[in-house]
Design a protein around this motif. Structure first.
Motif, PDB file in Angstrom:
ATOM      1  N   ALA A  44       0.825  -1.207   0.000  1.00  0.00           N
ATOM      2  CA  ALA A  44       0.000   0.000   0.000  1.00  0.00           C
ATOM      3  C   ALA A  44       0.861   1.259   0.000  1.00  0.00           C
ATOM      4  CB  ALA A  44      -0.923  -0.002   1.216  1.00  0.00           C
ATOM      5  N   MET A  45       2.075   1.163   0.554  1.00  0.00           N
ATOM      6  CA  MET A  45       2.951   2.324   0.606  1.00  0.00           C
ATOM      7  C   MET A  45       3.411   2.732  -0.798  1.00  0.00           C
ATOM      8  SD  MET A  45       6.364   2.984   2.917  1.00  0.00           S
ATOM      9  CE  MET A  45       5.390   2.937   4.414  1.00  0.00           C
ATOM     10  N   VAL A  46       3.678   1.732  -1.653  1.00  0.00           N
ATOM     11  CA  VAL A  46       4.078   2.019  -3.033  1.00  0.00           C
ATOM     12  C   VAL A  46       2.942   2.752  -3.748  1.00  0.00           C
ATOM     13  CG1 VAL A  46       4.887   1.060  -5.213  1.00  0.00           C
ATOM     14  CG2 VAL A  46       5.533  -0.041  -3.060  1.00  0.00           C
ATOM     15  N   SER A  47       1.732   2.239  -3.567  1.00  0.00           N
ATOM     16  CA  SER A  47       0.573   2.875  -4.199  1.00  0.00           C
ATOM     17  C   SER A  47       0.324   4.270  -3.639  1.00  0.00           C
ATOM     18  CB  SER A  47      -0.672   2.006  -3.988  1.00  0.00           C
ATOM     19  OG  SER A  47      -0.497   0.740  -4.609  1.00  0.00           O
ATOM     20  N   TYR A  48       0.549   4.435  -2.337  1.00  0.00           N
ATOM     21  CA  TYR A  48       0.344   5.736  -1.702  1.00  0.00           C
ATOM     22  C   TYR A  48       1.276   6.789  -2.290  1.00  0.00           C
ATOM     23  CZ  TYR A  48       0.705   9.399   1.847  1.00  0.00           C
ATOM     24  OH  TYR A  48       0.743  10.607   2.493  1.00  0.00           O
ATOM     25  N   TYR A  49       2.548   6.420  -2.465  1.00  0.00           N
ATOM     26  CA  TYR A  49       3.529   7.381  -2.959  1.00  0.00           C
ATOM     27  C   TYR A  49       3.434   7.621  -4.461  1.00  0.00           C
ATOM     28  CZ  TYR A  49       6.210   7.690   1.401  1.00  0.00           C
ATOM     29  OH  TYR A  49       6.623   7.946   2.683  1.00  0.00           O
ATOM     30  N   PHE A  50       3.110   6.560  -5.222  1.00  0.00           N
ATOM     31  CA  PHE A  50       3.226   6.679  -6.681  1.00  0.00           C
ATOM     32  C   PHE A  50       1.936   6.387  -7.453  1.00  0.00           C
ATOM     33  CE2 PHE A  50       7.449   5.560  -5.004  1.00  0.00           C
ATOM     34  CZ  PHE A  50       8.149   6.683  -5.399  1.00  0.00           C
ATOM     35  N   GLY A  51       0.982   5.738  -6.826  1.00  0.00           N
ATOM     36  CA  GLY A  51      -0.304   5.519  -7.474  1.00  0.00           C
ATOM     37  C   GLY A  51      -0.358   4.312  -8.389  1.00  0.00           C
TER      38      GLY A  51
END
Length: 219
Positions: A44-51
């Motif tokens: 979820a952190m990857v998606s949070y930062y980069f979408g």
């Protein structure tokens, strides 16, 4: 529109892991889950930062090339002859690509070679900016009567990149042929011999074979 250039430590960690995986497995062969696992963070952190993976790749381009634009702008202002500027531009290109082979291989080969719906606007903007710098230098040389008037400027960049990538994609062959037994020898050859060869090739394309038009008229 360019993404922000200031990344925090966690974002940089994700970008560098993504770069490694993209280089090893290709863009399509790498998932967000792969990146999160190797970076030892929550997906979820990857998606949070980069979408998305595409936006992550755009951020990676910005991360690896954000200072290139400044270097080219500085080069344009230097008190150098046009040919010297071209030589320095080629050095910048080769050093940058050789230091980031993985991401440049993906950008120049994976994406153009397939019918992809991804529209990497950041990469397009980068290429347009680089081409504009090249055009300014070449037109300066043309105005001084140094460079040919019939140069197809957009084909100069593929000449530079194509020579480098042919050399690198055939690395084992050239290592054996040129006795480049270590990675240091290989990289030094690129920095010196290969770069000089590309500079000489581009010079041959730019310079009048028998002098300037004015000189030719006097013969």
């Amino acid at each position: 529109m360019l993404l922000k250039r200031n990344f925090n430590d966690k974002q940089i960690q994700i970008l560098e892991v993504a770069e490694t995986l993209f280089a090893e497995k290709g863009f399509d062969g790498t998932s967000i889950r792969n990146i999160a696992k190797m970076a030892k963070i929550n997906i979820a952190m990857v998606s949070y930062y980069f979408g998305s993976k595409e936006r992550l790749l755009e951020s990676l381009i910005v991360y690896r090339t954000s200072d290139l634009k400044n270097q080219l702008e500085h080069l344009l202002l230097e008190d150098l002859e046009p040919l010297d500027k071209i030589n320095k531009l080629i050095e910048l290109y080769i050093n940058r690509i050789n230091s980031n082979r993985g991401i440049y291989r993906i950008l120049h080969f994976e994406f153009p070679s397939k019918k992809s719906k991804q529209n990497l606007s950041v990469f397009s903007e980068l290429k347009k900016g680089n081409l504009k710098s090249l055009e300014i230098i070449i037109k300066e040389g043309q105005n001084k009567g140094i460079f040919r008037k019939d140069i197809i400027i957009p084909l100069i960049t593929p000449t530079i990149l194509g020579t480098f990538f042919h050399f690198h994609m055939n690395k084992p062959f050239f290592e054996n042929l040129l006795n480049l037994k270590t990675e240091d020898l290989y990289n030094n050859y690129i920095k010196t011999n290969l770069t000089t060869h590309i500079q000489q090739t581009v010079k041959a394309l730019l310079i009048y074979e028998m002098g300037t038009p004015e000189m030719l008229c006097k013969q």
